[in-house]
Motif scaffolding. Structure first.
Motif, PDB file in Angstrom:
ATOM      1  N   CYS A  37      -1.500  -1.386  -0.070  1.00 30.98           N
ATOM      2  CA  CYS A  37      -2.220  -2.166  -1.082  1.00 30.98           C
ATOM      3  C   CYS A  37      -3.382  -1.327  -1.621  1.00 30.98           C
ATOM      4  O   CYS A  37      -3.851  -0.408  -0.961  1.00 30.98           O
ATOM      5  CB  CYS A  37      -2.706  -3.495  -0.535  1.00 30.98           C
ATOM      6  SG  CYS A  37      -3.687  -3.454   0.958  1.00 30.98           S
ATOM      7  N   ASP A  38      -3.804  -1.679  -2.834  1.00 31.76           N
ATOM      8  CA  ASP A  38      -4.923  -0.946  -3.421  1.00 31.76           C
ATOM      9  C   ASP A  38      -6.239  -1.515  -2.876  1.00 31.76           C
ATOM     10  O   ASP A  38      -6.246  -2.462  -2.082  1.00 31.76           O
ATOM     11  CB  ASP A  38      -4.854  -0.970  -4.953  1.00 31.76           C
ATOM     12  CG  ASP A  38      -4.967  -2.363  -5.553  1.00 31.76           C
ATOM     13  OD1 ASP A  38      -5.630  -3.256  -4.952  1.00 31.76           O
ATOM     14  OD2 ASP A  38      -4.404  -2.583  -6.637  1.00 31.76           O
ATOM     15  N   ASP A  39      -7.358  -0.938  -3.315  1.00 29.33           N
ATOM     16  CA  ASP A  39      -8.662  -1.327  -2.774  1.00 29.33           C
ATOM     17  C   ASP A  39      -9.008  -2.791  -3.047  1.00 29.33           C
ATOM     18  O   ASP A  39      -9.539  -3.475  -2.176  1.00 29.33           O
ATOM     19  CB  ASP A  39      -9.762  -0.417  -3.318  1.00 29.33           C
ATOM     20  CG  ASP A  39      -9.689   0.989  -2.741  1.00 29.33           C
ATOM     21  OD1 ASP A  39      -9.063   1.154  -1.667  1.00 29.33           O
ATOM     22  OD2 ASP A  39     -10.247   1.919  -3.354  1.00 29.33           O
ATOM     23  N   GLY A  67      -4.676   4.530   1.515  1.00 35.43           N
ATOM     24  CA  GLY A  67      -4.019   3.547   0.669  1.00 35.43           C
ATOM     25  C   GLY A  67      -3.285   2.453   1.420  1.00 35.43           C
ATOM     26  O   GLY A  67      -2.524   1.697   0.831  1.00 35.43           O
TER      27      GLY A  67
END
Length: 107
Positions: A37-39, A67
């Protein structure tokens, strides 16, 4: 007087629950999962996990690496996985689907 209902064997219950959580890895008395998943998704996921974990009185270990979000449930020194830890793992799966859902909402 009513007859007492027989409870399912606890280990059978946990084994059945863990088969549904096929993406989770059982390492002794710990459950582990790595999620891409992204931030911003990580932040949303972590917030949801913290709320659920507080309710269940569980302290998950959550790390962000390359990431990916790494989650570990259970205490290395614990005797066995608890119902609460398995419940939290199931909730985390739902949270992950929610925060990574890229389909537009129906009008």
């Amino acid at each position: 007087m009513r007859a007492r209902r027989q409870r399912m064997n606890r280990s059978d219950y946990l084994t059945d629950a863990l088969t549904v959580l096929s993406e989770w890895t059982r390492d002794g008395v710990q459950l582990r999962r790595e999620l891409a998943c992204d931030d911003s998704q990580h932040a949303a996921l972590t917030e949801r996990i913290k709320v659920a974990a507080d309710t269940l009185r569980i302290q998950p270990n959550i790390r962000r690496t390359n990431g990916h979000t790494q989650i570990c449930l259970g205490d290395r020194d614990g005797d066995a996985l608890t119902d609460g830890e398995v419940t939290l793992a199931a909730r985390i799966e739902d949270f992950y689907r929610t925060v990574t859902d890229t389909q537009p909402a129906n009008p």
